[in-house]
Design a protein around this motif. Structure first.
Motif, PDB file in Angstrom:
ATOM      1  N   LEU A 152       0.825  -1.203   0.000  1.00 29.28           N
ATOM      2  CA  LEU A 152       0.000   0.000   0.000  1.00 29.28           C
ATOM      3  C   LEU A 152       0.861   1.254   0.000  1.00 29.28           C
ATOM      4  CD1 LEU A 152      -2.736  -1.076   2.578  1.00 29.28           C
ATOM      5  CD2 LEU A 152      -2.947  -0.956   0.086  1.00 29.28           C
ATOM      6  N   PHE A 153       1.927   1.227   0.793  1.00 31.82           N
ATOM      7  CA  PHE A 153       2.813   2.387   0.819  1.00 31.82           C
ATOM      8  C   PHE A 153       3.410   2.657  -0.551  1.00 31.82           C
ATOM      9  CE2 PHE A 153       6.971   4.277   0.888  1.00 31.82           C
ATOM     10  CZ  PHE A 153       6.739   5.447   1.595  1.00 31.82           C
ATOM     11  N   LEU A 154       3.937   1.618  -1.207  1.00 28.08           N
ATOM     12  CA  LEU A 154       4.566   1.807  -2.498  1.00 28.08           C
ATOM     13  C   LEU A 154       3.557   2.271  -3.550  1.00 28.08           C
ATOM     14  CD1 LEU A 154       6.922  -1.289  -2.409  1.00 28.08           C
ATOM     15  CD2 LEU A 154       7.596   1.103  -2.215  1.00 28.08           C
ATOM     16  N   ARG A 155       2.328   1.783  -3.452  1.00 30.35           N
ATOM     17  CA  ARG A 155       1.283   2.225  -4.382  1.00 30.35           C
ATOM     18  C   ARG A 155       1.021   3.716  -4.224  1.00 30.35           C
ATOM     19  NH1 ARG A 155      -4.197  -0.905  -3.708  1.00 30.35           N
ATOM     20  NH2 ARG A 155      -2.812  -2.593  -4.411  1.00 30.35           N
ATOM     21  N   VAL A 160      11.129   3.727 -10.510  1.00 30.38           N
ATOM     22  CA  VAL A 160       9.683   3.844 -10.308  1.00 30.38           C
ATOM     23  C   VAL A 160       8.985   2.520 -10.645  1.00 30.38           C
ATOM     24  CG1 VAL A 160       7.611   5.168 -10.929  1.00 30.38           C
ATOM     25  CG2 VAL A 160       9.840   6.295 -10.851  1.00 30.38           C
ATOM     26  N   ASP A 161       9.614   1.682 -11.478  1.00 30.20           N
ATOM     27  CA  ASP A 161       9.051   0.359 -11.768  1.00 30.20           C
ATOM     28  C   ASP A 161       8.721  -0.384 -10.480  1.00 30.20           C
ATOM     29  OD1 ASP A 161       9.706   1.018 -14.368  1.00 30.20           O
ATOM     30  OD2 ASP A 161      11.308  -0.453 -14.562  1.00 30.20           O
ATOM     31  N   ILE A 162       9.604  -0.264  -9.499  1.00 27.90           N
ATOM     32  CA  ILE A 162       9.434  -1.008  -8.252  1.00 27.90           C
ATOM     33  C   ILE A 162       8.213  -0.502  -7.491  1.00 27.90           C
ATOM     34  CG2 ILE A 162      10.475  -1.397  -5.983  1.00 27.90           C
ATOM     35  CD1 ILE A 162      13.133  -1.759  -7.357  1.00 27.90           C
ATOM     36  N   LEU A 163       8.064   0.814  -7.419  1.00 31.23           N
ATOM     37  CA  LEU A 163       6.898   1.365  -6.737  1.00 31.23           C
ATOM     38  C   LEU A 163       5.615   0.928  -7.425  1.00 31.23           C
ATOM     39  CD1 LEU A 163       8.015   5.091  -6.158  1.00 31.23           C
ATOM     40  CD2 LEU A 163       8.538   3.078  -4.772  1.00 31.23           C
ATOM     41  N   ALA A 164       5.596   1.066  -8.759  1.00 29.90           N
ATOM     42  CA  ALA A 164       4.375   0.783  -9.515  1.00 29.90           C
ATOM     43  C   ALA A 164       4.029  -0.698  -9.513  1.00 29.90           C
ATOM     44  CB  ALA A 164       4.535   1.288 -10.950  1.00 29.90           C
ATOM     45  N   LEU A 165       5.015  -1.544  -9.762  1.00 25.17           N
ATOM     46  CA  LEU A 165       4.752  -2.970  -9.881  1.00 25.17           C
ATOM     47  C   LEU A 165       4.435  -3.603  -8.525  1.00 25.17           C
ATOM     48  CD1 LEU A 165       4.527  -5.291 -11.824  1.00 25.17           C
ATOM     49  CD2 LEU A 165       7.026  -5.512 -11.822  1.00 25.17           C
ATOM     50  N   ALA A 166       5.149  -3.177  -7.486  1.00 26.28           N
ATOM     51  CA  ALA A 166       4.841  -3.688  -6.148  1.00 26.28           C
ATOM     52  C   ALA A 166       3.477  -3.191  -5.683  1.00 26.28           C
ATOM     53  CB  ALA A 166       5.912  -3.268  -5.154  1.00 26.28           C
ATOM     54  N   GLY A 167       3.156  -1.942  -6.002  1.00 23.69           N
ATOM     55  CA  GLY A 167       1.860  -1.406  -5.627  1.00 23.69           C
ATOM     56  C   GLY A 167       0.710  -2.102  -6.321  1.00 23.69           C
ATOM     57  N   ALA A 168       0.970  -2.627  -7.521  1.00 23.55           N
ATOM     58  CA  ALA A 168      -0.088  -3.299  -8.280  1.00 23.55           C
ATOM     59  C   ALA A 168      -0.205  -4.777  -7.950  1.00 23.55           C
ATOM     60  CB  ALA A 168       0.176  -3.134  -9.785  1.00 23.55           C
ATOM     61  N   LEU A 191      13.030   1.214   1.864  1.00 26.82           N
ATOM     62  CA  LEU A 191      11.682   0.730   1.580  1.00 26.82           C
ATOM     63  C   LEU A 191      11.719  -0.579   0.798  1.00 26.82           C
ATOM     64  CD1 LEU A 191       9.984   4.108   0.640  1.00 26.82           C
ATOM     65  CD2 LEU A 191       9.559   2.727   2.677  1.00 26.82           C
ATOM     66  N   CYS A 192      12.650  -0.673  -0.134  1.00 28.03           N
ATOM     67  CA  CYS A 192      12.774  -1.908  -0.901  1.00 28.03           C
ATOM     68  C   CYS A 192      13.130  -3.080   0.006  1.00 28.03           C
ATOM     69  CB  CYS A 192      13.834  -1.747  -1.989  1.00 28.03           C
ATOM     70  SG  CYS A 192      13.359  -0.629  -3.315  1.00 28.03           S
ATOM     71  N   ARG A 193      13.952  -2.823   1.011  1.00 28.79           N
ATOM     72  CA  ARG A 193      14.302  -3.895   1.951  1.00 28.79           C
ATOM     73  C   ARG A 193      13.078  -4.344   2.746  1.00 28.79           C
ATOM     74  NH1 ARG A 193      18.962  -0.601   2.348  1.00 28.79           N
ATOM     75  NH2 ARG A 193      20.830  -1.665   1.605  1.00 28.79           N
ATOM     76  N   LEU A 194      12.212  -3.389   3.097  1.00 25.26           N
ATOM     77  CA  LEU A 194      10.978  -3.769   3.784  1.00 25.26           C
ATOM     78  C   LEU A 194      10.151  -4.720   2.930  1.00 25.26           C
ATOM     79  CD1 LEU A 194       9.495  -0.580   5.526  1.00 25.26           C
ATOM     80  CD2 LEU A 194      10.605  -2.555   6.592  1.00 25.26           C
ATOM     81  N   ASN A 195      10.247  -4.546   1.616  1.00 23.34           N
ATOM     82  CA  ASN A 195       9.481  -5.387   0.690  1.00 23.34           C
ATOM     83  C   ASN A 195      10.262  -6.624   0.260  1.00 23.34           C
ATOM     84  OD1 ASN A 195       6.854  -5.426  -0.639  1.00 23.34           O
ATOM     85  ND2 ASN A 195       8.002  -5.359  -2.562  1.00 23.34           N
ATOM     86  N   VAL A 220       7.811 -12.986  -7.012  1.00 21.87           N
ATOM     87  CA  VAL A 220       9.105 -12.316  -7.093  1.00 21.87           C
ATOM     88  C   VAL A 220       9.267 -11.795  -8.515  1.00 21.87           C
ATOM     89  CG1 VAL A 220      11.609 -12.632  -7.051  1.00 21.87           C
ATOM     90  CG2 VAL A 220      10.202 -13.696  -5.293  1.00 21.87           C
ATOM     91  N   THR A 221       9.870 -10.613  -8.649  1.00 22.40           N
ATOM     92  CA  THR A 221      10.129 -10.027  -9.964  1.00 22.40           C
ATOM     93  C   THR A 221      11.613  -9.889 -10.199  1.00 22.40           C
ATOM     94  OG1 THR A 221       8.057  -8.762  -9.930  1.00 22.40           O
ATOM     95  CG2 THR A 221       9.773  -7.986 -11.416  1.00 22.40           C
ATOM     96  N   VAL A 222      12.050 -10.267 -11.396  1.00 16.95           N
ATOM     97  CA  VAL A 222      13.427 -10.020 -11.809  1.00 16.95           C
ATOM     98  C   VAL A 222      13.412  -9.099 -13.026  1.00 16.95           C
ATOM     99  CG1 VAL A 222      14.386 -12.168 -10.919  1.00 16.95           C
ATOM    100  CG2 VAL A 222      13.505 -12.093 -13.245  1.00 16.95           C
ATOM    101  N   PHE A 223      14.472  -8.295 -13.130  1.00 12.09           N
ATOM    102  CA  PHE A 223      14.701  -7.439 -14.285  1.00 12.09           C
ATOM    103  C   PHE A 223      15.971  -7.945 -14.980  1.00 12.09           C
ATOM    104  CE2 PHE A 223      12.722  -4.498 -11.096  1.00 12.09           C
ATOM    105  CZ  PHE A 223      11.536  -4.268 -11.767  1.00 12.09           C
ATOM    106  N   PRO A 224      15.848  -8.924 -15.854  1.00 13.81           N
ATOM    107  CA  PRO A 224      17.039  -9.615 -16.361  1.00 13.81           C
ATOM    108  C   PRO A 224      17.877  -8.820 -17.355  1.00 13.81           C
ATOM    109  CG  PRO A 224      15.057 -10.531 -17.345  1.00 13.81           C
ATOM    110  CD  PRO A 224      14.605  -9.571 -16.291  1.00 13.81           C
ATOM    111  N   GLU A 225      17.441  -7.616 -17.747  1.00 11.56           N
ATOM    112  CA  GLU A 225      18.330  -6.786 -18.560  1.00 11.56           C
ATOM    113  C   GLU A 225      19.561  -6.354 -17.761  1.00 11.56           C
ATOM    114  OE1 GLU A 225      15.915  -4.006 -21.471  1.00 11.56           O
ATOM    115  OE2 GLU A 225      14.827  -4.258 -19.588  1.00 11.56           O
TER     116      GLU A 225
END
Length: 303
Positions: free
Chosen positions: A72-75, A106-114, A134-138, A168-173
């Protein structure tokens, strides 16, 4: 070419090309007085939200392990910084390994929020004030792709996160781009799928910023602080469309490289559709993923 943002009846014009290129060269980009006010206002709003949500998170954790507060926070944090997020397709809620292209922190905020997902993200993000914490909290797993000796420990952390957070999400680029390119995939973090945990599916994801990806992208030699400063100081809002593509079973593919190739093909096809034009070569060197930008001498002349 310039970008125009309208705020309260006034129009502020930003030269997107020069600003982005200067930032990519590692230069500190200037902020107007009005931009400084926006920056301060957004920081104040984030801190206010933080002061409410963090105590709620720890109170929740007193009674139950899985807390929805980080999601909710990240959203809401994404909303405060100006992101207007919409989703296309249906994200799986558990037993899913998201594989996504990467444009911005911002990908992290948006994707975690969704979706409530945890992440694998590059180590540099952990050094960004507040965002890294914040990312560590998640339960974000930070990786240094050039640190091959630490890969086994990072994969173990990833297994724990997958078991604990359901997704879990990875960004393999291996880095952020400009939203107009798609780099080769680095699949070392997909070793957690060799063999895949029972019942886990892979769902490709496309982060679509439209033309705004050109400006927002954290690319080249720009520091994370300068990128965050540019974003928090800019006028107006911007759209992010998150495309959740058709999931597939990793058991149908012989190993992480084949899984990565299947996910990349789906993301590339979706990007071609959303952009409505061919993808282009990424213009910056990305050594950890063994990608070198094309030199000027390699680029054919325009006819």
């Amino acid at each position: 070419m310039g970008w125009s943002f309208t705020v309260s009846g006034s129009t502020e014009t930003i030269d997107a090309d020069s600003s982005r290129e200067a930032a990519a060269r590692g230069e500190t980009t200037p902020i107007s007085i009005v931009g400084c006010c926006r920056f301060a206002g957004r920081i104040a709003a984030l801190l206010a939200l933080l002061s409410v949500m963090v105590p709620l998170h720890y109170v929740w954790r007193t009674f139950a392990y899985g807390s929805p507060i980080p999601m909710l926070f990240l959203r809401w944090a994404a909303w405060i910084i100006g992101a207007r997020v919409s989703t296309i397709g249906t994200p799986l809620r558990r037993d899913v390994f998201f594989v996504s292209n990467h444009v911005s922190w911002v990908d992290i905020l948006a994707l975690a929020g969704a979706s409530g997902t945890a992440f694998v993200a590059k180590y540099e993000l952990s050094t960004v004030p507040v965002i890294g914490w914040l990312c560590r909290l998640n339960r974000t797993v930070f990786v240094q792709r050039e640190n091959r000796m630490g890969v086994a420990d990072q994969i173990n952390q990833l297994r724990e996160a997958l078991a604990d957070n359901w997704s879990v999400t990875v960004f393999p680029e291996g880095t952020t781009t400009d939203g107009q390119s798609l780099l080769p995939f680095k699949t070392s973090m997909m070793s957690v799928l060799e063999p895949p945990p029972p019942g886990v599916l892979v769902q490709p994801v496309v982060m679509d910023y439209g033309a705004f990806g050109e400006w927002i992208g954290w690319i080249g030699d720009e520091s994370g602080v300068n990128n965050a400063k540019r974003l928090l100081a800019r006028a107006g809002t911007f759209e992010i469309r998150i495309h959740f593509l058709e999931p597939f079973s990793p058991e149908e593919f012989p190993g992480r490289k084949a899984i990565g190739a299947r996910a990349r093909a789906a993301i590339e096809a979706a990007l071609l559709t959303t952009l409505g034009k061919p993808l282009r070569e990424f213009r910056h060197d990305v050594l950890p993923v063994r990608y070198h930008s094309p030199k000027e001498s390699d680029v054919p002349p325009l006819e």
